[in-house]
Design a protein around this motif. Structure first.
Motif, PDB file in Angstrom:
ATOM      1  N   ARG A  18      -1.266  -4.878   1.381  1.00 10.06           N
ATOM      2  CA  ARG A  18      -2.663  -4.549   1.017  1.00 10.06           C
ATOM      3  C   ARG A  18      -3.595  -5.582   1.523  1.00 10.06           C
ATOM      4  O   ARG A  18      -3.370  -6.703   1.634  1.00 10.06           O
ATOM      5  CB  ARG A  18      -2.780  -4.455  -0.488  1.00 10.06           C
ATOM      6  N   SER A  37       0.844  -1.199   0.000  1.00  3.69           N
ATOM      7  CA  SER A  37       0.000   0.000   0.000  1.00  3.69           C
ATOM      8  C   SER A  37       0.879   1.248   0.000  1.00  3.69           C
ATOM      9  O   SER A  37       2.088   1.155   0.258  1.00  3.69           O
ATOM     10  CB  SER A  37      -0.922  -0.010   1.219  1.00  3.69           C
ATOM     11  N   PRO A  38       0.312   2.428  -0.248  1.00 14.66           N
ATOM     12  CA  PRO A  38       1.125   3.663  -0.300  1.00 14.66           C
ATOM     13  C   PRO A  38       1.904   3.937   0.993  1.00 14.66           C
ATOM     14  O   PRO A  38       2.965   4.531   0.963  1.00 14.66           O
ATOM     15  CB  PRO A  38       0.094   4.750  -0.553  1.00 14.66           C
ATOM     16  N   ASN A  39       1.392   3.463   2.156  1.00 15.54           N
ATOM     17  CA  ASN A  39       2.104   3.708   3.407  1.00 15.54           C
ATOM     18  C   ASN A  39       3.174   2.666   3.689  1.00 15.54           C
ATOM     19  O   ASN A  39       3.794   2.674   4.741  1.00 15.54           O
ATOM     20  CB  ASN A  39       1.139   3.796   4.582  1.00 15.54           C
ATOM     21  N   GLY A  40       3.403   1.735   2.753  1.00 17.28           N
ATOM     22  CA  GLY A  40       4.451   0.753   2.887  1.00 17.28           C
ATOM     23  C   GLY A  40       4.031  -0.584   3.476  1.00 17.28           C
ATOM     24  O   GLY A  40       4.817  -1.495   3.546  1.00 17.28           O
ATOM     25  N   GLY A  41       2.793  -0.700   3.899  1.00 15.42           N
ATOM     26  CA  GLY A  41       2.301  -1.960   4.477  1.00 15.42           C
ATOM     27  C   GLY A  41       1.671  -2.856   3.422  1.00 15.42           C
ATOM     28  O   GLY A  41       1.475  -2.442   2.269  1.00 15.42           O
TER      29      GLY A  41
END
Length: 97
Positions: free
Chosen positions: A97, A91-95
């Motif tokens: 999906r 995901s965009p925050n690095g975690g």
């Protein structure tokens, strides 16, 4: 027995039953396996059983890619991260999906 437990006569008889002799007591056998076709000759020789392939209901989704070798663990890890990002597994925050 090596555990110090007395072995009964019934246990001795059960221990002598092989899979081959057990399976031969049944008039019909069935099962599913993704690898039975590669052992079809052995299954026919040992058990007298024919293996019948059943086609999948859906097209096979698996994609085979050529093997890749890396000189270092760091290079392999970088390639792994790049692949995960490319297929959208982050995901965009690095975690995840």
């Amino acid at each position: 027995a090596k555990e110090g437990i007395e072995v009964s006569e019934q246990s001795k008889v059960i221990a002598k039953v092989t899979y081959q002799s057990l399976f031969r007591q049944f008039t019909r056998l069935s099962g599913m396996s993704g690898t039975a076709m590669s052992d079809a000759a052995e299954l026919e020789f040992t058990y007298g059983l024919k293996v019948t392939p059943v086609p999948t209901a859906l097209p096979i989704a698996r994609r085979d890619y050529p093997d890749v070798a890396f000189k270092t663990r760091d290079a392999a890890n970088r390639a792994l991260v790049k692949e995960v990002v490319n297929v959208g597994g982050v995901s965009p925050n690095g975690g995840p999906r």
